[in-house]
Every structure is written in C-alpha cells, then in structure tokens.
Design a protein around this motif. Structure first.
Motif, PDB file in Angstrom:
ATOM      1  N   ARG A 261      -8.537  -1.818   1.124  1.00 25.57           N
ATOM      2  CA  ARG A 261      -9.556  -2.004  -0.388  1.00 25.57           C
ATOM      3  C   ARG A 261      -8.398  -3.455  -0.908  1.00 25.57           C
ATOM      4  O   ARG A 261     -10.198  -3.856  -1.802  1.00 25.57           O
TER       5      ARG A 261
ATOM      6  N   GLU B 281      -2.879  -0.630  -9.640  1.00 25.23           N
ATOM      7  CA  GLU B 281      -3.428   0.077  -8.671  1.00 25.23           C
ATOM      8  C   GLU B 281      -2.450   1.586  -9.067  1.00 25.23           C
ATOM      9  O   GLU B 281      -1.870   2.120  -7.853  1.00 25.23           O
ATOM     10  N   LEU B 282      -1.632   2.075 -10.039  1.00 23.79           N
ATOM     11  CA  LEU B 282      -1.183   3.405 -10.623  1.00 23.79           C
ATOM     12  C   LEU B 282      -1.264   4.741 -10.040  1.00 23.79           C
ATOM     13  O   LEU B 282      -2.546   4.892  -9.669  1.00 23.79           O
ATOM     14  N   GLY B 283      -0.212   5.912 -10.595  1.00 21.97           N
ATOM     15  CA  GLY B 283      -0.469   7.045 -10.856  1.00 21.97           C
ATOM     16  C   GLY B 283      -1.259   7.621 -11.904  1.00 21.97           C
ATOM     17  O   GLY B 283      -2.098   6.436 -12.814  1.00 21.97           O
TER      18      GLY B 283
ATOM     19  N   LYS C 111       1.878  -5.287   3.787  1.00 24.58           N
ATOM     20  CA  LYS C 111       2.667  -4.052   4.486  1.00 24.58           C
ATOM     21  C   LYS C 111       2.207  -2.700   3.336  1.00 24.58           C
ATOM     22  O   LYS C 111       2.385  -2.130   2.639  1.00 24.58           O
TER      23      LYS C 111
ATOM     24  N   CYS D 199      -4.676  10.022  -5.730  1.00 26.08           N
ATOM     25  CA  CYS D 199      -3.936   9.495  -7.205  1.00 26.08           C
ATOM     26  C   CYS D 199      -4.531   9.621  -8.710  1.00 26.08           C
ATOM     27  O   CYS D 199      -3.708   9.855  -9.911  1.00 26.08           O
TER      28      CYS D 199
ATOM     29  N   GLU E  80       3.120  13.506 -13.136  1.00 25.31           N
ATOM     30  CA  GLU E  80       1.952  13.632 -11.530  1.00 25.31           C
ATOM     31  C   GLU E  80       2.906  14.136 -10.455  1.00 25.31           C
ATOM     32  O   GLU E  80       4.314  13.609 -10.448  1.00 25.31           O
TER      33      GLU E  80
ATOM     34  N   GLU F 226       9.502  -6.958  -1.214  1.00 21.23           N
ATOM     35  CA  GLU F 226      10.636  -8.160  -2.747  1.00 21.23           C
ATOM     36  C   GLU F 226      10.627  -9.234  -1.924  1.00 21.23           C
ATOM     37  O   GLU F 226       9.885 -10.299  -2.370  1.00 21.23           O
TER      38      GLU F 226
ATOM     39  N   LEU G 136      -5.998   3.172   1.127  1.00 18.18           N
ATOM     40  CA  LEU G 136      -6.127   1.757   0.192  1.00 18.18           C
ATOM     41  C   LEU G 136      -5.775   0.654   0.182  1.00 18.18           C
ATOM     42  O   LEU G 136      -5.575  -0.544  -0.446  1.00 18.18           O
TER      43      LEU G 136
ATOM     44  N   ALA H 144       1.169  -1.535  -0.303  1.00 23.39           N
ATOM     45  CA  ALA H 144      -0.117  -0.117  -0.202  1.00 23.39           C
ATOM     46  C   ALA H 144       0.715   1.136  -0.013  1.00 23.39           C
ATOM     47  O   ALA H 144       1.938   1.289   0.332  1.00 23.39           O
TER      48      ALA H 144
ATOM     49  N   TRP I 285       1.581   5.728   1.079  1.00 28.34           N
ATOM     50  CA  TRP I 285       0.638   5.844   2.081  1.00 28.34           C
ATOM     51  C   TRP I 285      -0.166   7.614   1.694  1.00 28.34           C
ATOM     52  O   TRP I 285      -0.312   8.176   2.813  1.00 28.34           O
TER      53      TRP I 285
ATOM     54  N   GLY J 271       0.116   2.155  -6.104  1.00 23.06           N
ATOM     55  CA  GLY J 271       1.813   3.153  -6.149  1.00 23.06           C
ATOM     56  C   GLY J 271       1.748   3.652  -7.168  1.00 23.06           C
ATOM     57  O   GLY J 271       1.334   3.934  -7.234  1.00 23.06           O
ATOM     58  N   SER J 272       3.209   3.834  -7.771  1.00 23.96           N
ATOM     59  CA  SER J 272       3.508   4.987  -8.069  1.00 23.96           C
ATOM     60  C   SER J 272       3.304   3.801  -9.903  1.00 23.96           C
ATOM     61  O   SER J 272       4.265   2.875  -9.249  1.00 23.96           O
TER      62      SER J 272
HETATM   63  P1  NAD Z   1       5.400   4.235  -4.345  1.00 22.73           P
HETATM   64  O1  NAD Z   1       5.281   3.211  -5.083  1.00 22.73           O
HETATM   65  O2  NAD Z   1       6.678   4.595  -3.762  1.00 22.73           O
HETATM   66  O3  NAD Z   1       4.712   2.903  -2.437  1.00 22.73           O
HETATM   67  C1  NAD Z   1       4.143   1.796  -2.736  1.00 22.73           C
HETATM   68  C2  NAD Z   1       4.815   0.683  -1.981  1.00 22.73           C
HETATM   69  O4  NAD Z   1       4.768  -0.090  -2.762  1.00 22.73           O
HETATM   70  C3  NAD Z   1       5.401   1.596  -0.956  1.00 22.73           C
HETATM   71  O5  NAD Z   1       4.341   0.271   0.589  1.00 22.73           O
HETATM   72  C4  NAD Z   1       6.007   1.119  -0.273  1.00 22.73           C
HETATM   73  O6  NAD Z   1       7.622   0.433   0.271  1.00 22.73           O
HETATM   74  C5  NAD Z   1       6.458  -0.385  -1.727  1.00 22.73           C
HETATM   75  N1  NAD Z   1       7.575  -0.917  -2.203  1.00 22.73           N
HETATM   76  C6  NAD Z   1       8.613   0.689  -2.979  1.00 22.73           C
HETATM   77  N2  NAD Z   1       9.640  -0.508  -3.817  1.00 22.73           N
HETATM   78  C7  NAD Z   1       9.290  -1.505  -3.356  1.00 22.73           C
HETATM   79  C8  NAD Z   1       9.536  -3.223  -4.337  1.00 22.73           C
HETATM   80  N3  NAD Z   1      10.881  -3.179  -4.911  1.00 22.73           N
HETATM   81  N4  NAD Z   1       9.066  -3.898  -4.371  1.00 22.73           N
HETATM   82  C9  NAD Z   1       7.767  -3.968  -3.250  1.00 22.73           C
HETATM   83  N5  NAD Z   1       7.009  -2.632  -2.699  1.00 22.73           N
HETATM   84  C10 NAD Z   1       8.326  -2.013  -3.225  1.00 22.73           C
HETATM   85  O7  NAD Z   1       4.051   5.143  -3.795  1.00 22.73           O
HETATM   86  P2  NAD Z   1       3.786   6.378  -2.805  1.00 22.73           P
HETATM   87  O8  NAD Z   1       4.560   7.119  -3.022  1.00 22.73           O
HETATM   88  O9  NAD Z   1       4.006   5.296  -1.699  1.00 22.73           O
HETATM   89  O10 NAD Z   1       2.310   7.078  -3.147  1.00 22.73           O
HETATM   90  C11 NAD Z   1       2.097   7.706  -4.213  1.00 22.73           C
HETATM   91  C12 NAD Z   1       1.602   6.923  -5.758  1.00 22.73           C
HETATM   92  O11 NAD Z   1       1.369   5.838  -5.704  1.00 22.73           O
HETATM   93  C13 NAD Z   1       1.704   7.623  -6.372  1.00 22.73           C
HETATM   94  O12 NAD Z   1       2.111   7.611  -7.568  1.00 22.73           O
HETATM   95  C14 NAD Z   1      -0.146   7.506  -6.232  1.00 22.73           C
HETATM   96  O13 NAD Z   1      -0.614   8.107  -8.025  1.00 22.73           O
HETATM   97  C15 NAD Z   1      -0.337   5.821  -6.047  1.00 22.73           C
HETATM   98  N6  NAD Z   1      -1.502   5.745  -6.092  1.00 22.73           N
HETATM   99  C16 NAD Z   1      -1.790   5.397  -7.037  1.00 22.73           C
HETATM  100  C17 NAD Z   1      -3.332   4.601  -6.615  1.00 22.73           C
HETATM  101  C18 NAD Z   1      -4.851   3.681  -7.075  1.00 22.73           C
HETATM  102  O14 NAD Z   1      -5.933   3.921  -6.581  1.00 22.73           O
HETATM  103  N7  NAD Z   1      -4.438   4.248  -8.533  1.00 22.73           N
HETATM  104  C19 NAD Z   1      -3.928   5.274  -4.903  1.00 22.73           C
HETATM  105  C20 NAD Z   1      -2.978   6.238  -4.012  1.00 22.73           C
HETATM  106  C21 NAD Z   1      -1.596   6.967  -4.996  1.00 22.73           C
END
Ligand code: NAD
Length: 490
Positions: free
Chosen positions: A162, A252-254, A177, A286, A387, A215, A159, A151, A153, A230-231
């Motif tokens: 969800r 679910e990304l950006g 996690k 997002c 973004e 990982e 999220l 998930a 932050w 996440g991103s």
């Molecule tokens: P992030 O991608 O930096 O981190 C997300 C999660 O992935 C964290 O828990 C992080 O610790 C983990 N992570 C990082 N590297 C990893 C790896 N190598 N292997 C496994 N897990 C790893 O994202 P963020 O900065 O926490 O959140 C912001 C991003 O999330 C934005 O790009 C936003 O658009 C996206 N987002 C998407 C949605 C959606 O529903 N589409 C919703 C909310 C946020």
C-alpha cells in the motif's frame, strides 16, 4: 534460496541469506508447527539494502522523467501477481492464519493498488507560476530518493505494498521491512518485482527485528522518508527517530473504532456488518469496529442478532474450505487477547458469547479465540479504551445522538467510525461530528485504492491511498528564472 519452504532476503536484485546467515522457523498459527524458514536480516543487511537502493536510484532509468515506463513495469508486476494470486494467498494464510478467502481478497487488493498507482506514474507534474518582472517561475516534482517502509503482520503484503507501490510509482527506490512474524509474502514479492523488470536495487526486502533493521534504516542518511504501519507505541519511536533526522514520516497506527446503530437502522444488515467488521481477520484489523454503540431502543434485538451470527461462525485452519474465521497470529497474541477478556470480566463486563480459547479437537493446537461479545462494560474499562487486536466486541448503549457522539469520540484513537441509519440528516451530521479519518455510512470497514486511508488523533499522521498518494512520495522544487528581457508586456 527461496523455495516455498526457505525464504531469503532480497537485496540489489538477488536473494541472500543475510550477513549473519541467521534464519528463524515460521510457525503456522493454525497448529503452531513450523512449515518454513525465513532469513533474519541485520543492521548490516539494512545498510546493504540502502546502498543498493541509492545506487539504483542514481544509476538506473527508474527515477527518470519517464513515468510511462515505470507504469508499464508496475503493470507487469501487477499482472504477475495476479497470475500467482493463489500462491501468494496460500503463503499469507499459512503465515498469518487468515482464511484463504480473505487472503485471496488481500492479494487482489494489492494487484488493484499497483494498477491504480501505475496509472498515476506519468501524471506527476509541476506548475508554472506568474511572477513580476522579466521572470519565469515553475515547479518540478522530484522523487524523494530512497524510502523506507515498515509493515505490520495483520495484512502482510497488502499493507506493505500500500505504501511501497506509490513510492515506486513516483520514481523512488524502496527498502521494505516486513513484520518479524510474517515476512514470507514480502520476501517472495521481491523476486516477482525483479522478474517484472524493475531494475536491481529498486525494491529491496529486509526481514528482521524492528529494533535492529528498522532503526538501522531510519538512522542512515541515505534513507529519505519512512512509511510506518503498526502500533501507536512503535509509531511514537518511529516519529522520534524521524524527528532526529527531519525525515518525512507517514504513520498509520491503531484504532478503537466505534460502530453507531440508530433506532431506524436495518438491524439485519447492521448485525451482519458488525460481525464482519470485528471478526474478519480474527479481529486483527487496525480499523476493526471494536466498540458497538447501539441506541437503547434497539439494543436487545441487535445484540441477539450479533450473538447468534458470532456463534454461527465456522472456526478452523484458514486453508480449509468453508472456514470463516482463522486463528490469531501467534500464541503471544492469543494470550494478550484472552488477558483483555479476563480483565473485562473483572471490570464487570458480561460475556454474551465466546470469551475463551477454542479448545475443541484439533483447534486446541492453534491460536483460536472464540468470537467474543462483551456487554455492560464501564467506559473506563481497558477493553473499551484499548486496542485488543482480536475477535472481541465491546458493546454499550446510548439514549440520544449527543451521547452517541460523546461516547464515540471518547478515545485517543480516530481511525474509523461506522454509522447505521436510514436518516439522511443524522448520517451526514454524524459524519461531520465523528473524530475519525474515515466514516462509513451503512457499510462495514470497506476501502478502495482510490479512497484516502488515514487516522486522526493518535491513529496516525498522513494518509495512504487516494489520488494524492503518489505525490506524497515526491518533493516540490521551485525554479525561478530571470531572463532579463523587457519588463513590460508588449
Ligand atoms: P508493531 O508496531 O509491533 O510492528 C510494526 C512494525 O514495526 C514491524 O515490522 C516491527 O518489526 C517494526 N518495529 C518494531 N519496533 C521497531 C523500531 N524500534 N524501529 C523500527 N521498526 C520497528 O505492530 P504489529 O504488532 O506488527 O501490528 C499491529 C498494530 O498495527 C496494531 O496496533 C494495528 O492497529 C496497527 N495497524 C495499523 C494500520 C493502519 O493502517 N492504521 C493497519 C494495520 C495495522
């Protein structure tokens, strides 16, 4: 170890300090002071959680065909969360910075999500399929086993749950996690699940670095699927790890979502929703409506309204009554957002309002960015394409619908789009032409547990929410029986 200032990992039905006994201070984004300590998990903890999950999956009643029993446990969990809504909202506000009003809404959404999927837990069923000869064919829907959930932050508990809630409703055992910056609500949720009667090991929460804990989860053969929010950058890495193991992955990304305002739109409503869609959660959404595309005939009046509403927003620590926008989550995020604004200026953008850190009085201590509106940016500027994940709106105008569609779709993302018009024909034709997983007509970014949430293009793969979401955490098995009787019907 969990009190409101110390938070342990949650593995196998109990709190633990983790294999390394490591902790990190948790900072309040409103003043950058530490207010709690959270355990930092390791790869070893990830493996312990997988072991506990697998044991619970095979040995507890959870994965049985008794979906109604799972539903009852999930409803108890939703009820407990509802009772503790204020407590969880406060945790979310202090950890993430969002206003208490936003956080209270988030927790309500989590409650509703759990209730919704609980109602689906006893409605998973297979089919019987007519086949030739003396045969009988049917399908079974089985849980996947142990599912991993990673998930971000920005909506820490919402999220996470969800995807966790439907996986649980389908009978899976889960390892969650949370994001490194915002683990508190998820760690507290682990204990709540146990109190609600989920068997030990069915829900495990391991905070820690993504590169290590995340990982370790995905590389382990006990993990049978991954749901990642996440991103795009990390999403690519998750997809590569999932491909190695041929693991089902929901991503679910950006986004860089367009808001289209046609000349006949109700400009007052549109302006209020545009402000809500980019400045809620300090823009860290997002599906933030971060690109405003307005018809040139109404550009001036609309921008004047948006600017005035943005300037009227009350900034402050999320815990304070009446505050409308909190800080961004961290100093790093603050610098990133301001970096984008600086680059936008160099690219020729005109900053209509905001454009800097809020430095008045006590706001100077926190990560407050003034609500920012930038006009006249060229289409190739990074602030238009990338973004920003902060309270920054990039605006441009169009002359006709074809140009609006071209500008709206000129992005690698495809999460969300909003359209403001009273004209039925334009509304529905734009809904079809826009390349986005979700299109809202005359509404800001608004979603419900019963509506699918997912992105096109680089915004993701698969979806969360909606009637089919619980099924997506199952697998289908076909069973063919030859009963050797007469070949013809009597
Ligand atoms: P992030 O991608 O930096 O981190 C997300 C999660 O992935 C964290 O828990 C992080 O610790 C983990 N992570 C990082 N590297 C990893 C790896 N190598 N292997 C496994 N897990 C790893 O994202 P963020 O900065 O926490 O959140 C912001 C991003 O999330 C934005 O790009 C936003 O658009 C996206 N987002 C998407 C949605 C959606 O529903 N589409 C919703 C909310 C946020």
């Amino acid at each position: 170890m969990t009190s409101e200032t110390k938070f342990g990992l949650f593995i196998g039905g109990r709190e633990t300090d983790g294999a390394r006994g490591e902790t990190r201070p948790v900072l309040d984004p409103a003043n950058n002071r530490s207010f709690a300590e959270a355990a930092v998990g390791s790869a070893e903890d990830a493996r312990a959680a997988l072991e506990a999950s697998e044991k619970a999956f095979h040995e507890s009643w959870w994965a049985s065909d008794d979906g109604a029993r799972r539903a009852k446990a999930l409803l108890r969990l939703a009820g407990r969360l509802e009772e503790q809504r204020e407590r969880f909202a406060l945790l979310e506000t202090r950890n993430n910075g969002k206003t208490l009003r936003e956080a209270t809404g988030d927790i309500g959404y989590v409650v509703r999500t759990i209730e919704y999927v609980a109602g689906l837990a006893d409605k998973l069923q297979g089919e019987t399929i007519p086949v030739p000869g003396s045969r009988f064919d049917y399908t079974l829907r089985e849980p996947l086993g142990v599912t991993a959930h990673i998930a971000p932050w920005n909506y820490p508990l919402l999220l996470a749950i969800r995807s966790v809630a439907p996986a649980l409703a389908a009978g899976n055992a889960v390892v969650l996690k949370p994001a490194t910056l915002t683990p508190l609500s998820a760690l507290a949720f682990g204990r709540l699940a146990s109190e609600a009667g989920l068997p030990d090991g069915i829900l495990n929460v391991v905070a820690g670095a993504g590169g290590e804990v995340g990982e370790a989860l995905l590389k382990d053969p006990r993990c049978r699927s991954v749901s990642f929010t996440g991103s795009v950058e990390v999403g690519r890495r998750i997809a590569a790890l999932a491909a190695e193991r041929v693991l089902p992955a929901t991503l679910e990304l950006g986004g860089k979502s367009p808001v289209l305002v046609l000349p006949d739109a109700d400009l007052d409503r549109a302006a209020r929703s545009i402000v809500q869609g980019i400045f809620s959660n300090a823009g860290q959404m997002c599906w933030a409506g971060s690109r405003l595309l307005v018809h040139e005939a109404v550009r001036e009046p609309l921008l004047a309204k948006v600017k005035s509403l943005a300037e009227g927003l009350r900034l402050g620590p999320g815990v304070e009554e009446g505050v409308e926008m909190g800080p961004v989550v961290s100093r790093e995020q603050l610098d990133r957002v301001l970096g984008f604004v600086e680059e936008a200026r160099q690219d020729g953008g005109q900053v209509l309002t905001g454009g800097s850190k809020a430095s008045e009085g006590r706001l100077a201590e926190g990560n407050f960015v003034l609500p920012t509106v930038i006009a006249d940016l060229p289409a190739e500027a990074r602030a238009v394409r990338e973004e920003i994940f902060g309270p920054v709106l990039a605006t441009s105008s169009f002359a006709d619908l074809d140009e609006a569609v071209r500008l709206a779709n000129a992005t690698r993302y495809g999460l969300f789009a909003a359209v403001w018009t009273k004209d039925l024909s334009s509304a529905h034709s734009l809904a079809r032409r826009l390349e986005a997983g979700m299109v809202n007509i005359n509404d800001p970014p608004t979603s419900f547990p019963q509506t699918p949430f997912g992105g096109f293009k680089e915004s993701g793969i698969g979806f969360e929410q909606g009637l089919r979401v619980v099924e997506s955490y199952t697998r289908v098995k076909n069973v063919l029986v030859n009963f050797g009787g007469p070949r013809k019907k009597p």
